[in-house]
Design a protein around this motif. Structure first.
Motif, PDB file in Angstrom:
ATOM      1  N   ILE A   1       8.299  10.679   1.112  1.00  0.00           N
ATOM      2  CA  ILE A   1       8.619   9.858   2.285  1.00  0.00           C
ATOM      3  C   ILE A   1       7.456   9.891   3.279  1.00  0.00           C
ATOM      4  CG2 ILE A   1      10.195   9.590   4.245  1.00  0.00           C
ATOM      5  CD1 ILE A   1      12.380  10.857   2.450  1.00  0.00           C
ATOM      6  N   ALA A   2       6.926  11.092   3.519  1.00  0.00           N
ATOM      7  CA  ALA A   2       5.787  11.223   4.442  1.00  0.00           C
ATOM      8  C   ALA A   2       4.609  10.394   3.949  1.00  0.00           C
ATOM      9  CB  ALA A   2       5.387  12.690   4.569  1.00  0.00           C
ATOM     10  N   SER A   3       4.346  10.469   2.655  1.00  0.00           N
ATOM     11  CA  SER A   3       3.236   9.730   2.070  1.00  0.00           C
ATOM     12  C   SER A   3       3.434   8.226   2.243  1.00  0.00           C
ATOM     13  CB  SER A   3       3.114  10.079   0.588  1.00  0.00           C
ATOM     14  OG  SER A   3       2.679   8.982  -0.155  1.00  0.00           O
ATOM     15  N   PHE A   4       4.681   7.771   2.061  1.00  0.00           N
ATOM     16  CA  PHE A   4       4.999   6.350   2.219  1.00  0.00           C
ATOM     17  C   PHE A   4       4.617   5.870   3.620  1.00  0.00           C
ATOM     18  CE2 PHE A   4       7.749   2.830   3.309  1.00  0.00           C
ATOM     19  CZ  PHE A   4       7.741   2.043   2.170  1.00  0.00           C
ATOM     20  N   PHE A   5       5.056   6.607   4.630  1.00  0.00           N
ATOM     21  CA  PHE A   5       4.811   6.162   5.999  1.00  0.00           C
ATOM     22  C   PHE A   5       3.347   6.331   6.392  1.00  0.00           C
ATOM     23  CE2 PHE A   5       9.391   6.575   6.070  1.00  0.00           C
ATOM     24  CZ  PHE A   5       9.740   5.426   6.759  1.00  0.00           C
ATOM     25  N   LEU A   6       2.741   7.403   5.921  1.00  0.00           N
ATOM     26  CA  LEU A   6       1.352   7.629   6.303  1.00  0.00           C
ATOM     27  C   LEU A   6       0.430   6.595   5.658  1.00  0.00           C
ATOM     28  CD1 LEU A   6      -0.176   9.616   8.097  1.00  0.00           C
ATOM     29  CD2 LEU A   6      -0.959  10.717   6.022  1.00  0.00           C
TER      30      LEU A   6
ATOM     31  N   ALA B   1      -6.594   2.132  -2.867  1.00  0.00           N
ATOM     32  CA  ALA B   1      -7.678   3.019  -3.297  1.00  0.00           C
ATOM     33  C   ALA B   1      -8.039   4.014  -2.191  1.00  0.00           C
ATOM     34  CB  ALA B   1      -8.902   2.198  -3.699  1.00  0.00           C
ATOM     35  N   LEU B   2      -7.897   3.587  -0.931  1.00  0.00           N
ATOM     36  CA  LEU B   2      -8.174   4.480   0.199  1.00  0.00           C
ATOM     37  C   LEU B   2      -7.011   5.428   0.490  1.00  0.00           C
ATOM     38  CD1 LEU B   2      -9.699   2.196   2.991  1.00  0.00           C
ATOM     39  CD2 LEU B   2     -10.646   4.353   2.190  1.00  0.00           C
ATOM     40  N   ALA B   3      -5.803   4.863   0.548  1.00  0.00           N
ATOM     41  CA  ALA B   3      -4.648   5.622   1.043  1.00  0.00           C
ATOM     42  C   ALA B   3      -4.117   6.625   0.033  1.00  0.00           C
ATOM     43  CB  ALA B   3      -3.531   4.657   1.457  1.00  0.00           C
ATOM     44  N   THR B   4      -4.384   6.385  -1.273  1.00  0.00           N
ATOM     45  CA  THR B   4      -3.902   7.318  -2.295  1.00  0.00           C
ATOM     46  C   THR B   4      -4.439   8.728  -2.048  1.00  0.00           C
ATOM     47  OG1 THR B   4      -3.733   5.521  -3.868  1.00  0.00           O
ATOM     48  CG2 THR B   4      -3.783   7.716  -4.789  1.00  0.00           C
ATOM     49  N   SER B   5      -5.613   8.793  -1.462  1.00  0.00           N
ATOM     50  CA  SER B   5      -6.198  10.086  -1.124  1.00  0.00           C
ATOM     51  C   SER B   5      -5.276  10.887  -0.210  1.00  0.00           C
ATOM     52  CB  SER B   5      -7.545   9.841  -0.445  1.00  0.00           C
ATOM     53  OG  SER B   5      -8.008  11.007   0.152  1.00  0.00           O
ATOM     54  N   PHE B   6      -4.744  10.230   0.825  1.00  0.00           N
ATOM     55  CA  PHE B   6      -3.841  10.910   1.759  1.00  0.00           C
ATOM     56  C   PHE B   6      -2.526  11.264   1.073  1.00  0.00           C
ATOM     57  CE2 PHE B   6      -6.706   8.360   4.359  1.00  0.00           C
ATOM     58  CZ  PHE B   6      -7.136   9.301   5.275  1.00  0.00           C
ATOM     59  N   SER B   7      -2.014  10.323   0.259  1.00  0.00           N
ATOM     60  CA  SER B   7      -0.762  10.581  -0.466  1.00  0.00           C
ATOM     61  C   SER B   7      -0.902  11.802  -1.363  1.00  0.00           C
ATOM     62  CB  SER B   7      -0.382   9.374  -1.326  1.00  0.00           C
ATOM     63  OG  SER B   7      -0.212   8.247  -0.523  1.00  0.00           O
ATOM     64  N   MET B   8      -1.991  11.824  -2.132  1.00  0.00           N
ATOM     65  CA  MET B   8      -2.200  12.946  -3.045  1.00  0.00           C
ATOM     66  C   MET B   8      -2.247  14.258  -2.261  1.00  0.00           C
ATOM     67  SD  MET B   8      -5.251  13.720  -5.775  1.00  0.00           S
ATOM     68  CE  MET B   8      -6.542  14.000  -4.577  1.00  0.00           C
ATOM     69  N   ALA B   9      -2.951  14.252  -1.135  1.00  0.00           N
ATOM     70  CA  ALA B   9      -3.098  15.486  -0.351  1.00  0.00           C
ATOM     71  C   ALA B   9      -1.739  15.999   0.122  1.00  0.00           C
ATOM     72  CB  ALA B   9      -4.030  15.244   0.827  1.00  0.00           C
TER      73      ALA B   9
ATOM     74  N   THR C   1       0.840  -1.200   0.000  1.00  0.00           N
ATOM     75  CA  THR C   1       0.000   0.000   0.000  1.00  0.00           C
ATOM     76  C   THR C   1       0.872   1.246   0.000  1.00  0.00           C
ATOM     77  OG1 THR C   1      -1.677  -1.175   1.255  1.00  0.00           O
ATOM     78  CG2 THR C   1      -1.831   1.222   1.222  1.00  0.00           C
ATOM     79  N   ALA C   2       1.927   1.230   0.826  1.00  0.00           N
ATOM     80  CA  ALA C   2       2.800   2.401   0.921  1.00  0.00           C
ATOM     81  C   ALA C   2       3.426   2.707  -0.440  1.00  0.00           C
ATOM     82  CB  ALA C   2       3.877   2.161   1.969  1.00  0.00           C
ATOM     83  N   ILE C   3       3.925   1.668  -1.109  1.00  0.00           N
ATOM     84  CA  ILE C   3       4.593   1.890  -2.397  1.00  0.00           C
ATOM     85  C   ILE C   3       3.604   2.371  -3.454  1.00  0.00           C
ATOM     86  CG2 ILE C   3       5.802   0.737  -4.308  1.00  0.00           C
ATOM     87  CD1 ILE C   3       6.989  -1.160  -2.133  1.00  0.00           C
ATOM     88  N   PHE C   4       2.508   1.623  -3.620  1.00  0.00           N
ATOM     89  CA  PHE C   4       1.590   1.955  -4.716  1.00  0.00           C
ATOM     90  C   PHE C   4       0.846   3.260  -4.475  1.00  0.00           C
ATOM     91  CE2 PHE C   4       2.222  -2.508  -5.763  1.00  0.00           C
ATOM     92  CZ  PHE C   4       2.414  -2.399  -7.138  1.00  0.00           C
ATOM     93  N   SER C   5       0.422   3.504  -3.243  1.00  0.00           N
ATOM     94  CA  SER C   5      -0.347   4.752  -3.079  1.00  0.00           C
ATOM     95  C   SER C   5       0.567   5.967  -3.182  1.00  0.00           C
ATOM     96  CB  SER C   5      -1.193   4.770  -1.807  1.00  0.00           C
ATOM     97  OG  SER C   5      -0.457   4.344  -0.735  1.00  0.00           O
ATOM     98  N   THR C   6       1.849   5.817  -2.824  1.00  0.00           N
ATOM     99  CA  THR C   6       2.752   6.951  -3.004  1.00  0.00           C
ATOM    100  C   THR C   6       2.958   7.236  -4.494  1.00  0.00           C
ATOM    101  OG1 THR C   6       3.834   6.478  -0.912  1.00  0.00           O
ATOM    102  CG2 THR C   6       5.039   7.848  -2.459  1.00  0.00           C
ATOM    103  N   LEU C   7       3.150   6.162  -5.291  1.00  0.00           N
ATOM    104  CA  LEU C   7       3.308   6.349  -6.739  1.00  0.00           C
ATOM    105  C   LEU C   7       2.045   6.971  -7.345  1.00  0.00           C
ATOM    106  CD1 LEU C   7       5.046   2.984  -7.771  1.00  0.00           C
ATOM    107  CD2 LEU C   7       6.043   5.291  -7.845  1.00  0.00           C
ATOM    108  N   LEU C   8       0.898   6.385  -7.036  1.00  0.00           N
ATOM    109  CA  LEU C   8      -0.353   6.881  -7.621  1.00  0.00           C
ATOM    110  C   LEU C   8      -0.692   8.267  -7.080  1.00  0.00           C
ATOM    111  CD1 LEU C   8      -2.598   3.669  -7.610  1.00  0.00           C
ATOM    112  CD2 LEU C   8      -1.222   4.593  -9.475  1.00  0.00           C
ATOM    113  N   GLY C   9      -0.444   8.466  -5.786  1.00  0.00           N
ATOM    114  CA  GLY C   9      -0.731   9.769  -5.178  1.00  0.00           C
ATOM    115  C   GLY C   9       0.119  10.860  -5.805  1.00  0.00           C
ATOM    116  N   PHE C  10       1.376  10.527  -6.076  1.00  0.00           N
ATOM    117  CA  PHE C  10       2.253  11.498  -6.726  1.00  0.00           C
ATOM    118  C   PHE C  10       1.739  11.825  -8.120  1.00  0.00           C
ATOM    119  CE2 PHE C  10       5.748  12.360  -9.661  1.00  0.00           C
ATOM    120  CZ  PHE C  10       6.233  13.527  -9.101  1.00  0.00           C
ATOM    121  N   ALA C  11       1.405  10.790  -8.876  1.00  0.00           N
ATOM    122  CA  ALA C  11       0.902  11.008 -10.237  1.00  0.00           C
ATOM    123  C   ALA C  11      -0.340  11.896 -10.204  1.00  0.00           C
ATOM    124  CB  ALA C  11       0.594   9.672 -10.903  1.00  0.00           C
ATOM    125  N   ALA C  12      -1.262  11.580  -9.292  1.00  0.00           N
ATOM    126  CA  ALA C  12      -2.507  12.353  -9.222  1.00  0.00           C
ATOM    127  C   ALA C  12      -2.233  13.807  -8.829  1.00  0.00           C
ATOM    128  CB  ALA C  12      -3.468  11.710  -8.232  1.00  0.00           C
TER     129      ALA C  12
END
Lengths: 300, 266
Positions: free
Chosen positions: B193-198, B144-152, B77-88
């Motif tokens: 990094i923050a997104s990864f851990f969060l 799908a849930l965590a990408t929201s936090f990463s994007m923010a 989750t940490a890896i994928f949502s950080t990648l997707l969150g960054f893209a978004a």
């Protein structure tokens, strides 16, 4: 996608470099955006759409079959248990929203406007941690603390009171829900109050406003959108919560989330559980709509 | 106000904040303190210091399994949502196009849907697609849930990146891709990094979706939920302490990198 609009014209002499690296610049947003889009559609949007679709399906000999019947909607919306659960859940969530705002505001006021920067950062850190740390465990801890033989009652009996029935009612349910919602409400209000221009407050004080009038006539209007956000977020969390009703009241009376899980568990009644879920989403959409209308009203 | 009254009011305010933090912190302290209690049931007085329950969970295979599942799901989750969150976040920052707000909403809104409904919907849909009961499915849903936090988090950081740097790079002949890799990504590093851990923390605490779509694969929160619905089990506090320590660490590390500060005041 109109990507070129945001891209400045590239200087002529350097165009060859561009060809060497990534080719068509318009491809980049697509390459970046497509995985996100596909992921959210497959794992978020499609499940929700499917949830709406199966409210019209049928269960025949324990199997879910495509159909177009309104039977599920009629049965759920016509059932007394649903009405009672809906009313109870609304009441509980609304109570929690009011409580959370009333308890959070004075704390946020002090943190944002009275504490020095360092202490304020520490307070914010201490509020963010619980938002992302196991809510379920904290509810279990409250169960232990509030139980008839728990810490509170042991302490009370030492001074000759009790034991009080703290667990299993409206009180413990609100304690549980506040565990979830209070840190978030304080955070939102703290951020908003920290952003209020101190000149506004000073001006009001110089004009002889008392503290209470400054709060009512300057601070609260200034952070109205954040108050709305805190209220809607609190309502949303309390309305949809499953853990506190389960552990703090033993599911009696059931909330809508409890009803969903029970309906799913009690044999393949997926369509009916979905009707409850879709109805809940409709209520939340309504609350958010009202919140937006309220926040934008009079805001210039 | 007169000075003594003012002092009283100040005291009351501070007392209120302390009481509120006491309310918020107490349940976590209770779990941790009682995990070291020799008593089988958490009551006062405390039964004396003991590591019995902490030892017991390390020999409980279901707990170990659940822990490993949680680590696997959390890491993915940490890896994928950080990648997707960054893209978004980058798409939202860089390009204007029709449907941009819908795109952002699609990423931002999942945490606003009650997890009971989301879990049920995901189970209903994904079991039809033959994806039910795998740890990979739990991970995909957590993303799908965590990408929201990463994007923010990443979008907040991008807001501080002026457009000039990237434009300068383009003018010097860098492709948008090179600009992205050489300028935007390094600039966003703390937020990444923050997104990864969060997002790891989000996944590590999520129970409802994991419970619905995981089938026999339990994550640690699901194990706790199942334990709590059974008989009183003294191991719960010990498992809880491990879970709390891990998620608090993840959040604190994330916070260290995101540098969230409530507005500065002179």
């Amino acid at each position: 996608m109109d990507s070129t609009a945001a891209l400045p014209a590239k200087a002529g002499p350097h165009t060859p470099h561009r060809a060497r690296t990534a080719g068509n610049p318009a491809a980049l947003p697509v390459v970046l955006g497509l995985p996100v889009l596909v992921w959210q559609v497959v794992f978020f949007l499609a499940p929700l759409v499917f949830l709406i679709v199966i409210t019209f399906w049928q269960v025949r000999s324990f199997r879910l079959e495509p159909a177009f019947v309104l039977d599920n909607w009629e049965r759920v919306l016509g059932a007394g248990t649903f009405h009672m659960a809906l009313w109870h859940t609304l009441k509980v969530a609304a109570t929690n929203t009011v409580l959370a705002l009333l308890l959070a505001f004075p704390a946020a006021y002090t943190i944002a406007l009275r504490l020095p920067q360092r202490q304020r950062d520490l307070a914010v850190a201490m509020l963010v941690v619980p938002v992302f740390s196991s809510y379920m465990l904290r509810i279990y801890a409250w169960q232990v603390v509030l139980s008839p033989e728990g810490m509170v009652n042991t302490a009370l009996s030492a001074v000759g009171i009790g034991p009080l029935p703290l667990l299993g009612g409206a009180f413990s349910l609100q304690v549980g829900l506040l565990t979830l919602t209070l840190p978030i409400a304080v955070l939102i209000l703290t951020f908003a109050l920290s952003g209020v221009d101190p000149v506004l407050v000073e001006a009001a004080e110089n004009l002889g406003y008392r503290r209470s009038r400054v709060v009512l006539h300057v601070l609260i209007p200034a952070i109205k959108p954040a108050i709305t956000l805190a209220a809607t977020t609190t309502f949303l969390l309390a309305f949809g919560d499953y853990i506190s009703p389960l552990f703090m009241t033993g599911s009696k009376p059931p909330t809508l989330s409890i009803l969903i899980v029970d309906t799913v568990k009690s044999g393949s009644q997926w369509p009916r559980a979905s009707v409850i879920g879709v109805s809940m989403l409709a209520v939340l959409a309504l609350v958010f709509g009202l919140g937006r209308w309220f926040a934008s009203r009079g805001a210039k | 106000m007169t000075p003594p009254l003012q002092r009283l009011s100040r005291w009351l305010q501070i007392a209120w904040v302390i009481a509120l933090f006491g309310f918020i912190a107490m349940p976590m302290l209770v779990v941790i303190v009682f995990s070291f209690d020799a008593n089988r049931f958490p009551t006062i007085p405390w039964g004396g210091f003991s590591l019995e329950w902490h030892r017991a969970i390390f020999s409980d295979e279901m707990v170990i399994d659940a822990f490993l599942n949680s680590v696997k799901v959390g890491l993915g989750t940490a890896i994928f949502s950080t990648l997707l969150g960054f893209a978004a976040a980058y798409i939202d920052y860089r390009w204007k196009f029709r449907g941009r707000s819908s795109f952002v909403l699609l990423v931002a809104i999942p945490p606003a849907v009650p997890v009971t409904i989301l879990g049920m919907a995901m189970l209903a849909f994904l079991s039809r697609a033959g994806l039910f009961g795998r740890t990979e499915t739990i991970m995909a849903c957590h993303v799908a849930l965590a990408t929201s936090f990463s994007m923010a988090i990443i979008r907040l950081r991008l807001a501080e990146l002026g457009p000039e740097l990237e434009q300068a790079a383009w003018n010097l002949g860098a492709s948008p891709f090179t600009g992205l890799v050489r300028i935007v990504v390094p600039f966003c590093k703390p937020a990444l990094i923050a997104s990864f851990f969060l997002s790891a923390a989000v996944s590590f605490d999520e129970y409802m979706v994991a419970w619905f779509v995981g089938g026999v694969h339990e994550t640690l929160p699901v194990r706790i939920l199942n334990l709590l619905q059974g008989q009183v089990n003294p191991k719960i506090n010990a498992i809880g302490t491990v879970v709390l320590v891990i998620s608090i660490t993840l959040v604190l590390v994330a916070q260290r990198f995101v540098g969230v500060k409530a507005g500065k005041r002179s």
